[in-house]
Design an enzyme around this catalytic site. Structure first.
Site, short mmCIF file in Angstrom:
data_model
loop_
_atom_site.label_atom_id
_atom_site.label_comp_id
_atom_site.label_asym_id
_atom_site.label_seq_id
_atom_site.Cartn_x
_atom_site.Cartn_y
_atom_site.Cartn_z
N TYR A 144 -9.36 13.06 -9.85
CA TYR A 144 -10.07 13.26 -8.59
C TYR A 144 -11.13 14.36 -8.70
CZ TYR A 144 -6.44 10.41 -6.33
OH TYR A 144 -5.58 9.40 -5.98
N LYS A 194 0.94 7.80 -18.38
CA LYS A 194 0.48 6.50 -18.89
C LYS A 194 0.03 6.79 -20.32
CE LYS A 194 -0.64 2.15 -18.08
NZ LYS A 194 0.35 1.10 -17.94
N ASP A 226 3.59 2.45 -14.20
CA ASP A 226 3.86 1.10 -13.69
C ASP A 226 5.36 0.83 -13.62
OD1 ASP A 226 3.53 1.51 -16.40
OD2 ASP A 226 2.82 -0.49 -16.87
N ASP A 250 -0.18 10.73 -5.97
CA ASP A 250 -0.70 10.28 -4.68
C ASP A 250 -0.06 8.94 -4.32
OD1 ASP A 250 -2.27 9.86 -2.48
OD2 ASP A 250 -4.18 9.71 -3.55
N ASP A 254 3.44 8.13 -1.68
CA ASP A 254 3.35 7.24 -0.52
C ASP A 254 4.33 6.07 -0.64
OD1 ASP A 254 1.54 8.68 0.88
OD2 ASP A 254 -0.02 7.14 0.95
#
Ligand code: NAD
Length: 362
Positions: A144, A194, A226, A250, A254
């Site tokens: 980000y 990852k 994943d 993030d 959620d």
């Protein structure tokens, strides 16, 4: 010495739920002999209306003075047409995170046993106890913020670029927060990466492994993001603390939040080395603001996180959390949790019930 707390109620239901958190902290103060000094300041839309800016100077001063910031919620339809950089959330929360280098975002996702039926997951997956996960997300680095970033022209074509960068010290400090949190809880940590395709995540995995040497009591596993997204739904109870970088955290926080099924119950903390900001995950809920029906438990549980992470008052924090569970076990529900059974209560009543139980010697 008194604990210094900045109180930023904000907009919509923010002030309504903040009142109840302060009521509960009053009970904590009496029961445990703790002293809090509060200073209240404007933030968000209300500050735009009164002072022309969502995070005015006087609010900065109050936050500078404080050790911990209690934040309600900001925003609402009245300010939605402002330019993006002046919108309450962007102009208040982002500068707060930046000013105090709040690099660690802690989001518990808990299905309390009395609320198991609110979760979208089947009961055979949840068991009788539900689950209790803490997601620790890196908040100030990663893709980000990494440079270069932008849309560039190249040979007559447009190219969109974001860059995933992590320095070893950034990974180390967030990993320490996660390991420390795991030590206070179930002593299991799942680090998400990852590393099979992203080089920055190879470094992430390496550094987490090095930090783990200082925490031999914590059981560490590395999961690809994943796989983690699948495991969260297949078997959430296998998780205790989840550690992730900014983007993966993030998304996973959620996902974990959705699995609890009740937004009015979710607290959060954003921690820097010197200060913490504590806020419910929900927004200002303009659709129910002013009606006295908002669920104050996310704000109350955020105050419990403040006791734990800013003031190291573990017993007081647990007492608040147990009081919340006990009120739910007795069937009290605000409108968002009410399914036709139990006792429907309003915001103030819910706050008073929790405060009463905190005050009671058990
Ligand atoms: P929201 O979380 O405010 O509301 C979503 C839905 O959940 C609404 O139906 C609301 O009534 C309900 N809800 C939320 N909290 C509740 C509670 N404590 N008790 C009972 N019901 C509750 O999200 P939204 O509607 O997308 O956003 C409303 C405003 O809040 C927007 O201006 C948005 O920008 C802002 N917002 C602020 C923050 C923040 O301050 N950190 C976070 C998210 C959204």
């Amino acid at each position: 010495m008194a604990y210094k707390v900045a109180v930023l109620p904000g907009d919509g239901i923010g002030p309504e739920v903040m009142d109840e958190a302060l009521k509960v902290l009053g009970a904590v103060s009496r029961r445990f002999g703790l002293d809090f000094e509060y200073r209240e300041a404007m933030v968000g839309g209300v500050a735009i209306d009164e002072r022309g800016h969502a995070f005015p100077d006087e609010t900065k001063e109050v936050c500078d003075w404080s050790q911990a910031i209690l934040f309600g919620a900001v925003g609402g339809p009245k300010w939605e047409d402002l330019p993006p950089e002046e919108q309450p959330e962007r102009a208040a929360l982002l500068p707060l995170r930046k000013r105090y280098e709040l690099y660690a975002n802690l989001r518990p996702a808990v299905v309390f046993p009395p609320l198991i039926s609110s979760s979208p997951l089947k009961e055979e997956i949840l068991g009788k106890e539900g689950f209790d996960i803490l997601v620790v997300r890196e908040l100030t680095g990663g893709i980000y913020f990494g440079q270069p970033k932008g849309i560039f022209q190249e040979d007559g074509l447009r190219k969109g670029v974001d860059t995933l960068v992590y320095y070893d010290w950034e990974v180390e400090r967030i990993a320490r927060v996660a390991f420390d949190a795991a030590m206070r809880r179930g002593r299991r940590l799942a680090s998400i990466d990852k590393a099979n395709v992203l080089t920055a995540m190879v470094l992430w995995r390496d550094v987490v492994r090095e930090v783990a040497k200082d925490y031999p009591q914590v059981e560490l596993e590395h999961l690809l993001v994943d796989n983690a997204a699948m495991q969260l739904i297949r078997d959430p109870r296998r998780f205790d603390v989840i550690l992730a970088g900014n983007m993966f955290g993030d998304i996973l926080s959620d996902e974990a939040a959705m699995l609890t099924g009740s937004i009015g119950m979710l607290p959060s903390a954003s921690l820097g080395d010197d200060k913490g900001l504590y806020e419910p995950v929900h927004g200002s809920a303009p659709d129910i603001a002013g009606q006295g029906v908002a669920n104050p438990l996310a704000m109350i549980l955020s105050a419990a996180m403040m006791l734990r992470y800013s003031f190291n008052e573990e017993e007081a924090a647990r007492t608040v959390e147990e009081a919340v569970v006990s009120v739910l076990e007795d069937g009290y529900r605000t409108g968002d949790l009410y399914r036709g059974e139990g006792k429907l209560v309003k915001t103030k009543e819910m706050g008073a019930l929790v405060a009463e139980r905190v005050a009671a010697e058990r």
